[in-house]
Design an enzyme around this catalytic site. Structure first.
Site, PDB file in Angstrom:
ATOM      1  CB  CYS A   3      -9.844  15.888 -10.722  1.00 32.44           C
ATOM      2  SG  CYS A   3      -8.725  14.470 -10.671  1.00 32.44           S
TER       3      CYS A   3
ATOM      4  CG  HIS B  85      -2.961   3.613   2.569  1.00 34.02           C
ATOM      5  ND1 HIS B  85      -2.843   2.634   1.613  1.00 34.02           N
ATOM      6  CD2 HIS B  85      -3.541   4.671   1.967  1.00 34.02           C
ATOM      7  CE1 HIS B  85      -3.338   3.086   0.466  1.00 34.02           C
ATOM      8  NE2 HIS B  85      -3.765   4.320   0.658  1.00 34.02           N
TER       9      HIS B  85
ATOM     10  CG  HIS C  50       0.166   2.343  -0.690  1.00 36.15           C
ATOM     11  ND1 HIS C  50       0.529   3.391   0.119  1.00 36.15           N
ATOM     12  CD2 HIS C  50      -0.684   2.860  -1.618  1.00 36.15           C
ATOM     13  CE1 HIS C  50      -0.052   4.491  -0.298  1.00 36.15           C
ATOM     14  NE2 HIS C  50      -0.816   4.200  -1.351  1.00 36.15           N
TER      15      HIS C  50
ATOM     16  CB  CYS D  57      -5.787  16.483 -12.314  1.00 31.81           C
ATOM     17  SG  CYS D  57      -5.207  15.975 -10.694  1.00 31.81           S
TER      18      CYS D  57
ATOM     19  CE  LYS E  75      -5.263  -0.002  -7.574  1.00 29.19           C
ATOM     20  NZ  LYS E  75      -6.667   0.096  -7.895  1.00 29.19           N
TER      21      LYS E  75
ATOM     22  CE  LYS F  67       0.437  10.781  -5.419  1.00 30.47           C
ATOM     23  NZ  LYS F  67      -0.698  11.578  -5.627  1.00 30.47           N
TER      24      LYS F  67
ATOM     25  CB  CYS G 200      -8.690  15.208  -6.626  1.00 31.94           C
ATOM     26  SG  CYS G 200      -7.079  15.474  -7.324  1.00 31.94           S
TER      27      CYS G 200
ATOM     28  CG  HIS H  67      -5.431  11.773 -10.073  1.00 30.69           C
ATOM     29  ND1 HIS H  67      -5.643  12.762  -9.147  1.00 30.69           N
ATOM     30  CD2 HIS H  67      -5.410  10.606  -9.379  1.00 30.69           C
ATOM     31  CE1 HIS H  67      -5.761  12.220  -7.951  1.00 30.69           C
ATOM     32  NE2 HIS H  67      -5.624  10.921  -8.058  1.00 30.69           N
TER      33      HIS H  67
HETATM   34  N1  MSP Z   1     -10.416   8.909   1.731  1.00 35.59           N
HETATM   35  C1  MSP Z   1      -9.606  10.065   1.875  1.00 35.59           C
HETATM   36  C2  MSP Z   1      -9.487  10.488   3.334  1.00 35.59           C
HETATM   37  C3  MSP Z   1     -10.779  10.771   4.015  1.00 35.59           C
HETATM   38  S1  MSP Z   1     -10.540  11.154   5.703  1.00 35.59           S
HETATM   39  C4  MSP Z   1     -12.009  11.772   6.228  1.00 35.59           C
HETATM   40  C5  MSP Z   1      -8.213   9.774   1.350  1.00 35.59           C
HETATM   41  N2  MSP Z   1      -7.840   8.498   1.316  1.00 35.59           N
HETATM   42  S2  MSP Z   1      -6.412   7.959   0.822  1.00 35.59           S
HETATM   43  O1  MSP Z   1      -6.554   6.540   0.802  1.00 35.59           O
HETATM   44  O2  MSP Z   1      -6.001   8.597  -0.363  1.00 35.59           O
HETATM   45  O3  MSP Z   1      -5.443   8.268   2.007  1.00 35.59           O
HETATM   46  C6  MSP Z   1      -4.714   9.461   2.097  1.00 35.59           C
HETATM   47  C7  MSP Z   1      -3.826   9.390   3.324  1.00 35.59           C
HETATM   48  O4  MSP Z   1      -3.034   8.185   3.301  1.00 35.59           O
HETATM   49  C8  MSP Z   1      -2.804  10.507   3.433  1.00 35.59           C
HETATM   50  O5  MSP Z   1      -3.343  11.677   3.985  1.00 35.59           O
HETATM   51  C9  MSP Z   1      -1.783   9.844   4.340  1.00 35.59           C
HETATM   52  O6  MSP Z   1      -2.267   9.811   5.644  1.00 35.59           O
HETATM   53  C10 MSP Z   1      -1.737   8.429   3.806  1.00 35.59           C
HETATM   54  N3  MSP Z   1      -0.801   8.285   2.697  1.00 35.59           N
HETATM   55  C11 MSP Z   1      -1.091   7.739   1.470  1.00 35.59           C
HETATM   56  N4  MSP Z   1       0.038   7.725   0.726  1.00 35.59           N
HETATM   57  C12 MSP Z   1       1.053   8.244   1.432  1.00 35.59           C
HETATM   58  C13 MSP Z   1       2.411   8.472   1.170  1.00 35.59           C
HETATM   59  N5  MSP Z   1       2.981   8.143   0.031  1.00 35.59           N
HETATM   60  N6  MSP Z   1       3.145   9.046   2.158  1.00 35.59           N
HETATM   61  C14 MSP Z   1       2.626   9.378   3.369  1.00 35.59           C
HETATM   62  N7  MSP Z   1       1.347   9.183   3.626  1.00 35.59           N
HETATM   63  C15 MSP Z   1       0.526   8.636   2.685  1.00 35.59           C
HETATM   64  O7  MSP Z   1      -7.500  10.703   1.043  1.00 35.59           O
END
Ligand code: MSP
Length: 486
Positions: free
Chosen positions: A135, A22, A19, A152, A306, A303, A138, A155
């Site tokens: 959790c 990311h 999304h 949590c 899904k 936030k 997380c 979540h």
């Molecule tokens: N898999 C772990 C990361 C492991 S790295 C060794 C993880 N994945 S995640 O899919 O949840 O991705 C988290 C990251 O996605 C955040 O740190 C950020 O970089 C990005 N973001 C996900 N949602 C976001 C927002 N709503 N806003 C800004 N960044 C976001 O955690």
């Protein structure tokens, strides 16, 4: 001056679809990778992204979809790759934690950790029984203090009570040294507030953490204890070194490590600012030079999730605004370090004002006048006022992408002002061809500068502008507008 630049994004969990959260981190990494390729040469930049595929959360999502975990990961990893293509992301590698190259390397890392001694002479890892609240959302153990009404807060679920035998990492023995390295900026955490937050965590005391799990089935098996799988975060963090050949490909590894920049949002600060450097110290490796922690953004105050059904995918935006349109909208909305709320309904307004009516219109009206008044011939470009391209360079190096785009918009306005005040249509009508050439030459010069400034941020647009105003060709109004109004 840097000689090489190794930049990473977090590897994303495959239980989610890609999304714009990311996309934001990945986009910033892409801009920086493109920027440093220009500065240092393309062989001196390595840009890594990928997917985090192990752990209970992913296994559960696979089960819900009626697929094996591997099939499920294969499907979602493709979605991430496609999303990055749609945004013109120029990553040099895409690592998946279920790849053989990664799994083998993680097992070697575990063997090394087993042998390692802490600065205090203790074994870096030890076995213990863990009792705690876990959790799955997380993928971490939580303390009672972190829970809100027993749940949590992220979540909205009660964590599970777990009691199992695990391997632990003796984080406590590394904290003094880590603190010094953070304070001295040898390991730099930016923005400053996040550095202080990390030092605060150390001050409060951080517990040793378990690096293996007994009840998890979908994970990397510990080479010295078949009853255990790697804790998903140890597996995931290792990607930053396994992707560049650790431990076997020494030449490749030594070329790139230490990372110049790990990017992420604050949700995973603790893992990157405490666990990761301590693990590297146990492996006797240098620490990353810098981590930049950006803000988490919400959609209309909520936030993205899904269950709320408010996920915005990059593909749906690309369909409407085009690749560079989305790059622009995401990067210009807010300051990189800060938390922000996205108002999707403002996208149209912003897109029309800044792109369709802004840069798109200046390009097409200027090209149109060249075609109509000067038979498409490019005069030597001259500028009344110099536009300083270094200004944009400094902003990009400071991760200030919204201000960089603001500057570009000022330059577009400047181009429009020249046209409004010199009125090329009157110059043409009155036969003042020298003046006409001078005016249009100036605007062309501004547009070529703008194209330079946009090279890393809006690569396609930059290329199109350079191509339209190329002096070796006849300048013609582009058949399609750069940015169609929505
Ligand atoms: N898999 C772990 C990361 C492991 S790295 C060794 C993880 N994945 S995640 O899919 O949840 O991705 C988290 C990251 O996605 C955040 O740190 C950020 O970089 C990005 N973001 C996900 N949602 C976001 C927002 N709503 N806003 C800004 N960044 C976001 O955690």
């Amino acid at each position: 001056m840097k000689k090489k630049f190794y930049i990473t994004t977090p590897i994303y969990y495959v239980n989610d679809r890609p999304h714009i959260g990311h996309s934001y981190t990945t986009l910033v990494a892409d801009v920086l990778a493109r920027y440093y390729r220009e500065k240092l040469g393309k062989d001196n930049v390595f840009f890594l992204t990928g997917t985090d595929e192990h752990g209970t959360k992913v296994a559960q999502s696979a089960e819900q979809s009626g697929l094996s975990p591997q099939q499920f990961c294969d499907q979602t990893a493709v979605l991430f790759k496609k999303a990055w293509q749609s945004l013109n992301i120029s990553n040099d590698d895409f690592i998946r934690t279920t790849e053989e190259r990664h799994i083998k390397a993680v097992q070697k890392i575990f063997n090394q950790l087993k042998e390692a001694k802490t600065p205090k002479g203790n074994p870096a890892i030890y076995q213990d029984t863990y009792q705690g609240l876990y959790c799955t959302g997380c993928e971490k153990f939580m303390t009672e203090k972190e829970l809100v009404d027993g749940k949590c807060p992220d979540h909205q679920k009660k964590p599970e009570k777990l009691s199992e035998k695990n391997w632990f990492f003796r984080l406590s023995d590394y904290l003094d040294d880590l603190k010094k390295r953070i304070e001295s900026n040898e390991f730099e955490i930016l923005p400053e507030g996040r550095k202080n937050e990390t030092l605060g965590l150390i001050e409060q005391g951080v517990a040793d953490f378990s690096i293996s799990r007994e009840t998890v089935t979908w994970g990397v098996e510990l080479p010295f204890d078949k009853t255990q799988k790697s804790y998903v975060w140890v597996d995931a963090l290792s990607n930053y070194i396994t992707a560049i050949g650790y431990p076997d490909d020494k030449e490749k590894f030594n070329k790139w490590w230490p990372a110049d920049l790990h990017l992420m949002a604050q949700d995973i600060l603790k893992f990157h600012a405490l666990y990761w450097p301590a693990l590297l110290m146990a492996l006797d490796l240098p620490l990353p030079k810098r981590e930049f922690i950006h803000g988490f953004f919400t959609i209309d105050g909520k936030k993205m999730s899904k269950s709320l059904g408010n996920i915005i995918t990059p593909e749906e935006l690309v369909k409407k605004y085009g690749t560079d349109g989305v790059r622009y909208l995401l990067l210009s909305q807010f300051s990189f370090g800060q938390e922000a709320d996205i108002k999707a309904e403002l996208f149209d307004e912003r897109y029309n004002a800044d792109l369709a009516n802004g840069i798109g219109n200046l390009v097409s009206r200027t090209a149109n006048m060249f075609e109509n008044y000067l038979d498409g011939k490019a005069p030597p470009s001259r500028l009344k006022f110099d536009i300083d391209i270094n200004e944009i360079d400094d902003l990009i190096e400071d991760y200030n992408f919204s201000d960089a785009l603001r500057k570009v918009n000022e330059n577009i306005e400047f181009g429009n002002k020249i046209i409004e005040s010199d009125k090329p249509w009157l110059l043409y009508k009155n036969g003042k061809i020298d003046l006409l050439i001078k005016t249009l030459g100036e605007v062309r010069g501004i547009l070529l500068k703008i194209a330079d400034q946009l090279k890393a941020i809006l690569p396609n647009t930059s290329e199109k502008i350079t191509d339209i105003f190329d002096s070796k060709k006849k300048i013609e109004k582009p058949k399609e507008p750069l940015f169609k109004r929505v």
